[in-house]
Structure formats: C-alpha cells, structure tokens
Design a protein around this motif. Sequence first.
Motif, PDB file in Angstrom:
ATOM      1  N   GLY A 134      -0.025  -3.934   5.676  1.00  0.00           N
ATOM      2  CA  GLY A 134      -0.293  -4.048   4.240  1.00  0.00           C
ATOM      3  C   GLY A 134       0.719  -3.389   3.342  1.00  0.00           C
ATOM      4  N   ILE A 135       1.876  -2.980   3.869  1.00  0.00           N
ATOM      5  CA  ILE A 135       2.901  -2.312   3.054  1.00  0.00           C
ATOM      6  C   ILE A 135       3.554  -3.332   2.118  1.00  0.00           C
ATOM      7  CG2 ILE A 135       5.038  -0.976   3.086  1.00  0.00           C
ATOM      8  CD1 ILE A 135       2.598   0.463   4.280  1.00  0.00           C
ATOM      9  N   THR A 136       3.621  -2.999   0.837  1.00  0.00           N
ATOM     10  CA  THR A 136       4.283  -3.865  -0.145  1.00  0.00           C
ATOM     11  C   THR A 136       5.689  -3.353  -0.425  1.00  0.00           C
ATOM     12  OG1 THR A 136       3.528  -2.569  -2.043  1.00  0.00           O
ATOM     13  CG2 THR A 136       2.058  -4.325  -1.245  1.00  0.00           C
ATOM     14  N   GLN A 137       6.488  -4.175  -1.081  1.00  0.00           N
ATOM     15  CA  GLN A 137       7.858  -3.772  -1.410  1.00  0.00           C
ATOM     16  C   GLN A 137       7.860  -2.552  -2.327  1.00  0.00           C
ATOM     17  OE1 GLN A 137      10.281  -6.948  -2.908  1.00  0.00           O
ATOM     18  NE2 GLN A 137      12.176  -5.790  -2.728  1.00  0.00           N
ATOM     19  N   GLN A 138       6.901  -2.485  -3.246  1.00  0.00           N
ATOM     20  CA  GLN A 138       6.825  -1.340  -4.161  1.00  0.00           C
ATOM     21  C   GLN A 138       6.492  -0.057  -3.404  1.00  0.00           C
ATOM     22  OE1 GLN A 138       3.755  -1.524  -7.156  1.00  0.00           O
ATOM     23  NE2 GLN A 138       4.881  -0.176  -8.547  1.00  0.00           N
ATOM     24  N   MET A 139       5.552  -0.140  -2.445  1.00  0.00           N
ATOM     25  CA  MET A 139       5.206   1.030  -1.638  1.00  0.00           C
ATOM     26  C   MET A 139       6.419   1.512  -0.846  1.00  0.00           C
ATOM     27  SD  MET A 139       1.538  -0.348  -0.242  1.00  0.00           S
ATOM     28  CE  MET A 139       1.291   0.954   0.969  1.00  0.00           C
ATOM     29  N   HIS A 140       7.163   0.563  -0.291  1.00  0.00           N
ATOM     30  CA  HIS A 140       8.346   0.910   0.495  1.00  0.00           C
ATOM     31  C   HIS A 140       9.392   1.591  -0.376  1.00  0.00           C
ATOM     32  CE1 HIS A 140      12.327  -0.249   2.357  1.00  0.00           C
ATOM     33  NE2 HIS A 140      11.745   0.398   3.347  1.00  0.00           N
ATOM     34  N   HIS A 141       9.604   1.060  -1.581  1.00  0.00           N
ATOM     35  CA  HIS A 141      10.591   1.619  -2.506  1.00  0.00           C
ATOM     36  C   HIS A 141      10.210   3.046  -2.908  1.00  0.00           C
ATOM     37  CE1 HIS A 141      13.704   1.699  -5.524  1.00  0.00           C
ATOM     38  NE2 HIS A 141      12.826   1.926  -6.484  1.00  0.00           N
ATOM     39  N   LYS A 142       8.931   3.251  -3.190  1.00  0.00           N
ATOM     40  CA  LYS A 142       8.478   4.584  -3.600  1.00  0.00           C
ATOM     41  C   LYS A 142       8.571   5.590  -2.451  1.00  0.00           C
ATOM     42  CE  LYS A 142       5.599   3.538  -7.592  1.00  0.00           C
ATOM     43  NZ  LYS A 142       4.293   3.737  -8.255  1.00  0.00           N
ATOM     44  N   ALA A 143       8.320   5.138  -1.225  1.00  0.00           N
ATOM     45  CA  ALA A 143       8.412   6.032  -0.073  1.00  0.00           C
ATOM     46  C   ALA A 143       9.845   6.518   0.119  1.00  0.00           C
ATOM     47  CB  ALA A 143       7.924   5.312   1.184  1.00  0.00           C
ATOM     48  N   ILE A 144      10.808   5.604  -0.020  1.00  0.00           N
ATOM     49  CA  ILE A 144      12.217   5.987   0.103  1.00  0.00           C
ATOM     50  C   ILE A 144      12.605   6.947  -1.013  1.00  0.00           C
ATOM     51  CG2 ILE A 144      14.556   5.086  -0.245  1.00  0.00           C
ATOM     52  CD1 ILE A 144      13.915   2.812   1.579  1.00  0.00           C
ATOM     53  N   GLN A 145      12.167   6.646  -2.237  1.00  0.00           N
ATOM     54  CA  GLN A 145      12.480   7.532  -3.368  1.00  0.00           C
ATOM     55  C   GLN A 145      11.910   8.932  -3.151  1.00  0.00           C
ATOM     56  OE1 GLN A 145      11.047   5.306  -6.835  1.00  0.00           O
ATOM     57  NE2 GLN A 145      13.168   5.005  -7.490  1.00  0.00           N
ATOM     58  N   ALA A 146      10.691   9.004  -2.615  1.00  0.00           N
ATOM     59  CA  ALA A 146      10.047  10.315  -2.400  1.00  0.00           C
ATOM     60  C   ALA A 146      10.839  11.153  -1.408  1.00  0.00           C
ATOM     61  CB  ALA A 146       8.620  10.101  -1.903  1.00  0.00           C
ATOM     62  N   LEU A 147      11.316  10.536  -0.323  1.00  0.00           N
ATOM     63  CA  LEU A 147      12.085  11.288   0.673  1.00  0.00           C
ATOM     64  C   LEU A 147      13.461  11.656   0.138  1.00  0.00           C
ATOM     65  CD1 LEU A 147      11.236   9.488   4.037  1.00  0.00           C
ATOM     66  CD2 LEU A 147      10.407  11.679   3.229  1.00  0.00           C
ATOM     67  N   GLN A 148      14.089  10.728  -0.566  1.00  0.00           N
ATOM     68  CA  GLN A 148      15.423  11.023  -1.116  1.00  0.00           C
ATOM     69  C   GLN A 148      15.384  12.183  -2.103  1.00  0.00           C
ATOM     70  OE1 GLN A 148      16.664   7.058  -2.597  1.00  0.00           O
ATOM     71  NE2 GLN A 148      18.371   7.213  -1.169  1.00  0.00           N
ATOM     72  N   ALA A 149      14.327  12.255  -2.892  1.00  0.00           N
ATOM     73  CA  ALA A 149      14.248  13.268  -3.953  1.00  0.00           C
ATOM     74  C   ALA A 149      13.674  14.594  -3.475  1.00  0.00           C
ATOM     75  CB  ALA A 149      13.396  12.728  -5.109  1.00  0.00           C
ATOM     76  N   MET A 150      13.328  14.704  -2.172  1.00  0.00           N
ATOM     77  CA  MET A 150      12.723  15.933  -1.657  1.00  0.00           C
ATOM     78  C   MET A 150      13.698  17.105  -1.824  1.00  0.00           C
ATOM     79  SD  MET A 150       9.932  17.020  -0.240  1.00  0.00           S
ATOM     80  CE  MET A 150       9.206  15.467   0.275  1.00  0.00           C
ATOM     81  N   SER A 200       0.396  20.131   6.313  1.00  0.00           N
ATOM     82  CA  SER A 200      -0.192  19.979   4.983  1.00  0.00           C
ATOM     83  C   SER A 200       0.898  20.021   3.913  1.00  0.00           C
ATOM     84  CB  SER A 200      -1.208  21.106   4.733  1.00  0.00           C
ATOM     85  OG  SER A 200      -0.563  22.362   4.841  1.00  0.00           O
ATOM     86  N   GLY A 201       0.469  19.770   2.670  1.00  0.00           N
ATOM     87  CA  GLY A 201       1.378  19.883   1.530  1.00  0.00           C
ATOM     88  C   GLY A 201       2.578  18.975   1.639  1.00  0.00           C
ATOM     89  N   ILE A 202       3.777  19.543   1.505  1.00  0.00           N
ATOM     90  CA  ILE A 202       5.019  18.785   1.475  1.00  0.00           C
ATOM     91  C   ILE A 202       5.228  17.995   2.758  1.00  0.00           C
ATOM     92  CG2 ILE A 202       6.374  20.743   2.314  1.00  0.00           C
ATOM     93  CD1 ILE A 202       8.673  19.813   0.616  1.00  0.00           C
ATOM     94  N   PHE A 203       4.780  18.535   3.892  1.00  0.00           N
ATOM     95  CA  PHE A 203       4.985  17.856   5.174  1.00  0.00           C
ATOM     96  C   PHE A 203       4.047  16.666   5.337  1.00  0.00           C
ATOM     97  CE2 PHE A 203       6.771  22.045   5.697  1.00  0.00           C
ATOM     98  CZ  PHE A 203       7.990  21.753   6.278  1.00  0.00           C
ATOM     99  N   SER A 204       2.911  16.730   4.715  1.00  0.00           N
ATOM    100  CA  SER A 204       2.005  15.590   4.717  1.00  0.00           C
ATOM    101  C   SER A 204       2.616  14.432   3.911  1.00  0.00           C
ATOM    102  CB  SER A 204       0.657  15.981   4.120  1.00  0.00           C
ATOM    103  OG  SER A 204      -0.179  14.866   3.993  1.00  0.00           O
ATOM    104  N   THR A 205       3.251  14.779   2.792  1.00  0.00           N
ATOM    105  CA  THR A 205       3.934  13.771   1.970  1.00  0.00           C
ATOM    106  C   THR A 205       5.066  13.112   2.747  1.00  0.00           C
ATOM    107  OG1 THR A 205       3.454  15.066  -0.018  1.00  0.00           O
ATOM    108  CG2 THR A 205       5.198  13.407  -0.189  1.00  0.00           C
ATOM    109  N   ILE A 206       5.851  13.938   3.455  1.00  0.00           N
ATOM    110  CA  ILE A 206       6.957  13.406   4.260  1.00  0.00           C
ATOM    111  C   ILE A 206       6.421  12.455   5.327  1.00  0.00           C
ATOM    112  CG2 ILE A 206       8.724  14.018   5.968  1.00  0.00           C
ATOM    113  CD1 ILE A 206       9.222  16.585   4.351  1.00  0.00           C
ATOM    114  N   ALA A 207       5.357  12.868   6.018  1.00  0.00           N
ATOM    115  CA  ALA A 207       4.798  12.050   7.107  1.00  0.00           C
ATOM    116  C   ALA A 207       4.314  10.696   6.583  1.00  0.00           C
ATOM    117  CB  ALA A 207       3.659  12.794   7.789  1.00  0.00           C
ATOM    118  N   THR A 208       3.676  10.692   5.426  1.00  0.00           N
ATOM    119  CA  THR A 208       3.180   9.434   4.842  1.00  0.00           C
ATOM    120  C   THR A 208       4.340   8.512   4.479  1.00  0.00           C
ATOM    121  OG1 THR A 208       1.239  10.565   3.955  1.00  0.00           O
ATOM    122  CG2 THR A 208       1.804   8.432   2.991  1.00  0.00           C
ATOM    123  N   ALA A 209       5.373   9.068   3.833  1.00  0.00           N
ATOM    124  CA  ALA A 209       6.530   8.264   3.424  1.00  0.00           C
ATOM    125  C   ALA A 209       7.265   7.711   4.643  1.00  0.00           C
ATOM    126  CB  ALA A 209       7.476   9.100   2.567  1.00  0.00           C
TER     127      ALA A 209
END
Length: 668
Positions: free
Chosen positions: A243-259, A467-476
């Motif tokens: 169920g991953i959409t192009q927008q979800m994929h784009h946001k996941a990459i942005q989240a990791l790049q901006a970490m 938890s926290g920042i590492f949970s965000t990384i794992a999701t992305a």
Amino acid sequence: MHMHMHMNIGDGGCKKRKRGDKVFKFRTFCEPGYPANFNGPFHQNIRSLLEFGHLEDTGLWGGLQSWSFQLEVHHHPPVIVSMYVMEEPIEKSRYRHCNQCRYVGWGHHMICNRRYHLVVPSKGTMMVEVGHSRCEGSSEAAATATMLNWVELKSHLMHGLIHSNGFGHLLSLNGIETGSDFLNGHLIMDLWDRICTALRARKVSLLDVAKKRSMDLRLIHGVGYGEPWFSHWGYIFGRGSYGITQQMHHKAIQALQAMPLSLLLQHLPSSYQEISTILARYQIISSHSLQTLGQLLHFMLELKARLPPDSTPPPPLSTTCNHVAISTETTCRWSSKRVEMAARVIVEYLRQAEFRWVSRQEVRDAARAYIGDTGLLDYVLKSLGNHIVGNYIVRRALNPVTKVLEYCLEDISNVFPNHEGLWPSEKTPKTKARFQLTRMQLTKDMFYLYKHILKQQQTSSTPTPTSGIFSTIATAVRIIQDTKHLIKDYNIGKIQVGGEDTILKLSCTLRLANVGEGEEMRKEHLPPPHELVILPAHATIGELKRVVERNFREMYLCLRDFIAESIEGINGGKDSDLVYEMIESGSGVVVRGRSVEWKEGMREAVEDEWMVDCACGAKEDDGEEMIACDICEVRQHRRCVGASADEVPQVFLCSDCEHNILVFPSPL
C-alpha cells in the motif's frame, strides 16, 4: 523473477571471436544508426534488429527461434560476449499470463502473441555444446521446456523480456565489481537502455532489489541522492508494495535525508562510539559542514566514486594511504625513513612533470640519481600506484599502445583540502586521519552506518534503541524497502511529425463491441495501448482499417480475427476517402470493431483473480506473499496479519469474518 544485482558474478561468458561472425561494439550497440535506425513500432523494430543477428539452430532451442549477437567488450585482448534474443510464441509458453504485468499495474493489457527474451549469459550460464545433446532425442515440448528453464535462470548477466506491444520487464541484472576487466552493472544497464530506446519500447519495469556489498542500493542511493540507483537511466517510482504510495515514499526519503547528525549522536548509546569516529573522519575530509544523514551519505558516495580502486595485490596491512604506510608491510626490508625518502623523490619528480603521464623507466631513472638501491625504488614504485599522497593521487596505468607502465599525479585538493602542505606532520591527529582513507575503509564505514543506523541490527553488546528517533528511522527505511517496482516510460514524447511528406503517422487504439450483443465491452475492459501506425501519404480510410486489423491481429491473442468496422469521429466517412483529408498526421485514432476470439481470461491478469483487501491499503496483488481467508477468500499480506511464511495456519480468518463469527447468535 527477481532482479539480482550482486556485483561479484563471473566474467560474462567471454569467448574468442569465431571466423565469419559479425561482431558489434558492446559500448555502442544500438546507438542511433548502429546497426540501423529503427523508425517503426516495437514489434516491427525487433524484427528489423533480428535481421542483423545469427539465426541459431532451432533443434538446440527446442523449436523456438533464437538469434545471437556477438558484442565486443575489449579488442585487445579480444573479449566478446554473446547476446541471445529468443522469440517465445504464446502457444509454446508455459505461462500464458504475465505476473510482472500484474504486479506493476498492466494486468488489463491483452495477452500478446509473442514475447522476446534478451539474454546475455554469464560465464556460469553460457550454453555449451552439451546443451545440444541434452535436447537431442527428446520431444519438442521437452526441449522447449529445457530452453525456457535456461532463459529463466537468475544468474544471467542480463535477462529482459519485452512483449510484442512494447511493454517489458528487466528481470535480472548481474554485474561484476567496477574496475573488473569485463562488465559491471552500469555498462550492462547502458546496453539494456540503448536497446529499449532504439527499438522504441513503450514502458519497461524492473524490481529494484539491487545490492552492493550486501547493502540495498535503493536505501543507500535513496538517502544519498534522493532517488534510486536506476534513476540514472530514467526509472522512477512505479508501484509500492504494502500500500505504499509515491507520496509516502518521497516523504520517507526526505525524513532520512534531513535527519540531523547531532540529534543522532545525542541519542546513540555509548556502545556506538564507532559511529562518532566515522562522522568525525568525514567531517575532517569534507570542505563543508556535514549536518544531516543525507549530506553524509551523499559525500561518502561521491568520494567513493572519485577514490582510486584499492591496489591489487592488496595494499599494506595498515591500509593507510600515505607513503609512510608502505613500510609497515611485514615483508618490507627497508626502514620507514628510507621508504619515505624514495616516495618523496618520486612524487616530487612527477609534480615537476606538470601532471603529464611519465613512463615507469623515466621515473626510475630520475629517482636513481638520489636513490641508489634499485630494489627499494622498484618496491616503492609498485606500492605508490593509486595511493593518496598529500593533495595528490599517484596514478599508475598501462599505456594501451606502448604496453608500458606510466605514472601521473592527479590533484584532489578539492576533495582533500590540505592546508599543511604536501608532506603533513604525522603528529597532527586530524592530518593523520585524513590520510587513512581507502575505498576499502570507506566501504567498511558505509556498511557500519547502514547496519547500525538504517537497518538497526542488534547484537548482545550493542542493543539498538527502538523508540523516538530510531522508530522514525525504522518506519522510513521500511517504506523505502517496500518500494521496489520501478518503471521507465520510453514513449513519453508525442509522435514526431514533420519533414516526412511521403507518410502519415497515427496513434491507434481499439474499441471492441461484445459479439452478438452489439454492446460496448464492460467498463473495466480497457482498450489496448495505442499503437503507432504508419501509412502512405495518400492512404484511404479502407487501407487504414486493413493496416490496423493486421497490426492488432498480429499482436494480441484475442484479436486474431479482429474486424475493423469504423473510425470514431469521422461522420459518414467512406472507405475510399483519403485519410489525410479527414485525420491530421500525428493524431490519436479510435477504431471500432469486433472479435469473435475475445473471451474472459485474455488479459495479462487472470480475470477471476483473487480479491485483495489488506489492512495496509493494498487492493491489488503486488507480488508480496499473501494468505487467503478460509471463509471469504479475500487475500491479505502475510506480514500485515502476522502470519509467518514458515508456518501455515490450519485455519485463517480475516478480521471481518472473525468478527462476524463472534457476533453470530448461537443456536438454542
């Protein structure tokens, strides 16, 4: 079939040239005009290309027609790889439907009459003469199955499949490490892309599971560059799994790049001290501040591309890059002081040569005026090749014409800004760190970051925070890894019109009526993709109908008896009317007609295919493992419902059916 991109496969089925064979240059094969310009639609262009190939013995290929092309990778020494193009008629195919089409959203396409397999075998999959004896004496069906088994091997250097309507799939790609004597993944992708472009393929999909040193390239390249490795050739997001959409994929990459790296360091436990060391190492080398994870990985990838390959035989055991490290090898019989003196003399002479290539003998003769020990000189000359010394890389290469070793200095001060001069003091910790970098070390550092930050692999001594920042990384990371289906549209531009007064070009599709009922096909029965139709300038409407009939009959299984009845948008047009008077060249045309052959099951996706309705949002089969509810038969991802692939539950109920059973009133 999955794509494999492990860069350690064999040497590409290399063989010496046969007398009389037409040999093409590998690096330019299918460039414009080489071997020809292909101006028609794909199904015509592929046949034009095959006229330049060598028709193989159909006995060996189980009655399937196959052509081979000899592609020269190197002239001296001669290295030639074979490319086979096999035509697979749908009657001889073991699979009528195409799973790859279904996974990427082309399941509504009608089944084509032919598929074309383009295969570059590896050394391990190269066919040998025993293949003939394997097929001799067996039935044609068994021989056909044998050849289809060979074609579908996952370890070919390249295996692409293109349907006759121009939609295709790159099924496998196996390159060898960059710097090899033969082929790497980049060169093979160049070949594939040139072929698809030249033959006017429509759209091509691939499954991005490419790896480099066991790291997922879509993750490393996604964070470092914001796009997949295959984007270099124009492949972009096609469809995400789960169920991953192009927008979800784009946001996941942005989240990791901006970490922010500062935030990452702040939350790392003390057992991850190595990450701090790695960050410091590249901050020292970089001429600008590295503040985010994206900036760090981008810098590391760019730096790796510019560093010379590690020398072979391997560099000294310390793996440092400056001249002092040369003497640390256990077999070195000279003191570090003597080695350093010899290196100084050699580098200084090359610097005075003003960055031109100098033969080994010239360097050796000049250095002998200062260094009398020729054994020491030979040792240092061998060890300095492709090593970093101060602001320079000492390049060493074999001149292809004279076959003589040559040396040259390359200025890399913009990559390694060195303010201490050519010969840094070993007492400065920062300076020392700068010169302890090889490709091997960089790869090791990248893998450490990949393993412990992106993949968050735990060991008993280094538990990863969850938890926290590492949970965000794992999701992305999960979202990026669930985005594997990439597509390139080779047909983005409109039909080129102009400068061709003798022909008409039209983009044609069909609208079928149900036989016997005269009604339109059901709404979900989409028309086939538009096809390029080329006509003489003074063609009539009747001739247009016949050309469309012939093209679509030849292309699609269910249209073998298609009859064109009328052209939409033409009021009262007769067959004798001229096309150019009623339709402008370059226009899109819809031809109405009927086909007795049409029936259910004629599309790439099986029409009574199971229903998909998963909690992740997926409504269609995406190629991931699924499990069906035993009551309603709706399918869901195993991962989403927590069903292990190793354990098959005796009864599986979806949440809706389970709820309905619980609330169903019990009998009295």
